[in-house]
Design an enzyme around this catalytic site. Structure first.
Site, PDB file in Angstrom:
ATOM      1  CE  LYS A 126      21.079  -5.891   9.313  1.00  0.00           C
ATOM      2  NZ  LYS A 126      20.264  -7.059   8.882  1.00  0.00           N
ATOM      3  CG  ASP A 166      19.922  -7.936  12.384  1.00  0.00           C
ATOM      4  OD1 ASP A 166      19.687  -8.619  11.381  1.00  0.00           O
ATOM      5  OD2 ASP A 166      20.967  -8.084  13.054  1.00  0.00           O
TER       6      ASP A 166
END
Ligand code: NDP
Ligand code: 2IT
Length: 448
Positions: A126, A166
């Site tokens: 991430k 995201d």
């Protein structure tokens, strides 16, 4: 409680001080592993659980850029490459002022097990930045994305690490980052990013995938009770990528979705959300959700408190905005109002207390993020598959693949929970199934 797990938990918490979201995610997963270790002590070989909590690599970098007013801006960029046991690191980039290392670590940790649950060959990672895209012009967004990629490019690649979107990162941002990666490397390496535009390597259904997948998963949860979405009242939070397409699929299945929100407030629409209007305001105009109330009808209520969405009596609640947005008081209100199912479209949207309450409440099913929202990254993996074979699939074919994957993720969670004596505990099922696959691969690959 398993003594080794307690020791491990304390060690990990002490080693990662000041990162409450990471602690929250680790504690939930490790607590689920106690029953596994009772019967499978080999899952402690090579100190594998401790290694599982330690990212393989963490990169933090300076992102200097000049905005259209001529101001110099300095942001901080992150990429946490958490685990590559099952495939290249895979996971989104978040641009939001609240982004810090602890948040990126919690997201990367969760991503590892989510990706494992999809059954596809992807590891976990991430990244993101504390950059705030709100109110920025396209030109500013491009300048930021180009500077961000000027450092990130050296850490990523089709076989290494494959970022996607995201919060705050959609097709526009992926486009600017892909362009800069292509320019620096002189390679049209489609598989380096997912969430691309359709004409330059993107996949049909990727924009819809997380929201649609959330509804497929919730549909399977309802089906275990002999129920479906038809006529159900549903509350959704958020009005971004995940929320909008969750609303779309829920409506397609006959549900009446009565709420949505953004960071500045929430709306209650008793007649059911007008999705075209919501898309126009939030996706096209990048406006505020208060405008929905202004433009829809007198019956719509706008509330400045974005968490008021949880005050409305519903059968199904779908938090699709951000972490820790639904606390224990909101959870109790939902339960008192007759809630049947809560499914996490966002990552870790329930506080630890709220999640425990939902898990303990008879007659309420709780679907955790790493299972419920796995459709987004699964479809990213399908995009990588199309890129690798230089192919392009139809919408229907891709959606069917997504649906099959979500049905399979649901079945895996349920069957695993059942094996451990708690058939409706999706948290236990998702954690055990997600973790054991990664751990098996780590043990097979030795101490690396
Ligand atoms: P978007 O940026 O498209 O939308 C985010 C939405 O949540 C916006 O409505 C935003 O409001 C709101 N929001 C953001 N931060 C906050 C906050 N602190 N408080 C209240 N509302 C907030 O993001 P996504 O829809 O992509 O992501 C939503 C969630 O889903 C995140 O948890 C993400 O990690 C998760 N997720 C996303 C996937 C994807 O494929 N995109 C896949 C799996 C999970 P505003 O418009 O005011 O900014
Ligand atoms: O949280 C997530 O699963 C995502 N933001 C999607 C990641 C991806 O690589 O598609």
């Amino acid at each position: 409680m398993h003594a080794t797990i307690e020791t491990l938990k304390n060690d990990v918490l002490a080693r990662n001080a000041g990162e409450p979201e990471f602690h929250q995610a680790v504690v939930e997963v490790l607590d689920s592993l106690a029953p596994v270790l009772e019967t499978h002590p080999e899952y402690l070989d090579q100190d594998v659980i401790r290694r599982l909590c330690e990212p393989e690599r963490q990169v933090i970098f300076r992102v200097p850029w000049i905005d259209s007013k001529g101001n110099v801006n300095i942001n901080r960029g992150y990429r946490v490459e958490f685990n590559s046991a099952l495939g290249p690191y895979k996971g989104g980039l978040r641009f939001h002022p609240t982004v810090n290392l602890g948040i990126v670590k919690f997201l990367g940790f969760e991503q590892t097990f989510k990706n494992s649950l999809t059954g596809l060959p992807i590891g976990g990672g991430k990244g993101g930045s504390d950059f705030d895209p709100h109110g920025r012009s396209d030109r500013d967004i491009m300048a930021f994305c180009q500077s961000f990629m000027t450092e990130l490019y050296r850490h990523i690649g089709e076989y290494t690490d494959v970022p996607a979107g995201d919060i705050g990162v959609g097709t526009r941002e992926i486009g600017y980052m892909f362009g800069q990666y292509k320019r620096i490397t002189n390679r049209f390496e489609s598989g380096v990013l997912t969430g691309k535009g359709l004409s330059w390597g993107g996949s049909l259904v990727r924009p819809e995938a997380t929201g649609y997948g959330t509804i497929f998963f919730a549909r399977e949860m309802l089906a275990t009770q002999g129920e479906d979405f038809d006529g159900k009242r549903v509350s959704v939070s958020g009005s971004g990528n995940v929320a909008i397409y969750a609303i779309e699929k829920a409506q397609e299945l006959g549900a009446v979705v009565v709420t949505a929100s953004d960071s500045k407030g929430s709306i209650y629409d008793p007649d059911g959300i007008d999705l075209d209007l919501l898309k126009q305001i939030k996706l096209k105009e990048r406006g505020r959700i208060s405008e929905y109330a202004d433009r829809r009808s007198n019956r719509v209520e706008f509330h400045e408190n974005r968490n008021d969405v949880w005050q409305v009596p519903v059968d199904v609640a779908l938090p699709c905005a951000t972490q820790n947005e639904l606390d224990v008081h909101a959870a109790q209100t939902l339960i008192n109002n007759g809630l049947r199912v809560v499914a996490e479209g966002a990552n870790m949207p329930l506080t630890a207390d709220a999640a425990s309450l939902m898990r303990e409440t008879e007659g309420v099913l709780f679907g955790p993020a790493k299972a419920v929202n796995a459709g987004g990254v699964a479809t990213s993996a399908l995009e990588m598959q199309q890129n690798a074979s230089r192919d392009r699939w139809t919408f229907d074919y891709t959606e069917t693949r997504l649906e099959e994957i979500m049905v399979d993720v649901h079945e895996t969670c349920r069957a695993t929970a059942q094996e451990y004596g708690a058939p409706s505990d999706y948290v236990l099922g998702a954690n055990i199934a997600g973790v054991t696959k990664v751990v098996d691969a780590m043990i097979a690959q030795g101490l690396v």
